[in-house]
Enzyme design. Structure first.
Site, PDB file in Angstrom:
ATOM      1  CG  HIS A 110      -1.420  -1.321   0.906  1.00  0.00           C
ATOM      2  ND1 HIS A 110      -2.868  -0.987   1.763  1.00  0.00           N
ATOM      3  CD2 HIS A 110      -2.527  -2.344   0.566  1.00  0.00           C
ATOM      4  CE1 HIS A 110      -4.185  -1.944   1.993  1.00  0.00           C
ATOM      5  NE2 HIS A 110      -3.381  -3.073   1.006  1.00  0.00           N
ATOM      6  CD  GLU A 161      -2.264   4.206   3.104  1.00  0.00           C
ATOM      7  OE1 GLU A 161      -1.932   3.482   1.828  1.00  0.00           O
ATOM      8  OE2 GLU A 161      -3.221   4.691   3.400  1.00  0.00           O
TER       9      GLU A 161
END
Length: 142
Positions: free
Chosen positions: A47, A49
């Site tokens: 992901h 992040e």
């Protein structure tokens, strides 16, 4: 947030959900960038992040990102919210809410759970329309 939106464009071009992230150092300089790379890498943890936090930790030379800010186009999921807490970022700023999987205020609020030892500040709705529009366009085209 504009840098995060540009990162999200890279994810979309690679066929992944357009989510982009930026980690800012305590003085506001860019430490790291990331965008979803699950499709490109076959890694379910890739992901935006998580990738941005990993790169920021490498740039900072330690896993504690004290005083740093994570800026992301979409509200973090449970996995990413946990990574935010574990990395000790001071603040998370996001654009669009994720009503289906968000863990930073909508479906869950993991980062502000008082049982945890670290609770970053949360700022939401930054360029929310642009972030939402980018995601909506991606899924409409699919």
């Amino acid at each position: 947030m504009r840098l995060a939106l540009a990162e999200a464009d890279k994810a979309a071009l690679a066929g992944d959900v357009p989510v982009g992230a930026v980690v800012l150092s305590p003085d506001g300089t860019v430490l790291a960038l990331g965008h979803n790379e699950r499709e490109a890498t076959g890694d379910p943890t890739a992901h935006a992040e998580v990738l941005a936090l990993r790169r920021a930790a490498a740039a900072a030379g330690e896993w504690r990102l004290t005083g740093c800010t994570l800026v992301v186009t979409l509200e973090p999921c449970v996995m990413c919210a946990g990574a935010l807490v574990q990395s000790r970022v001071e603040r998370v700023v996001f654009g669009a809410f994720d009503e289906k999987a968000g863990a930073t205020g909508s479906l869950w609020d993991l980062v502000r759970d008082r049982r945890l030892n670290h609770r970053p500040e949360v700022v939401h709705g930054v360029l929310e329309e642009e972030c939402s529009r980018q995601l909506t366009a991606f899924f409409r085209d699919r």
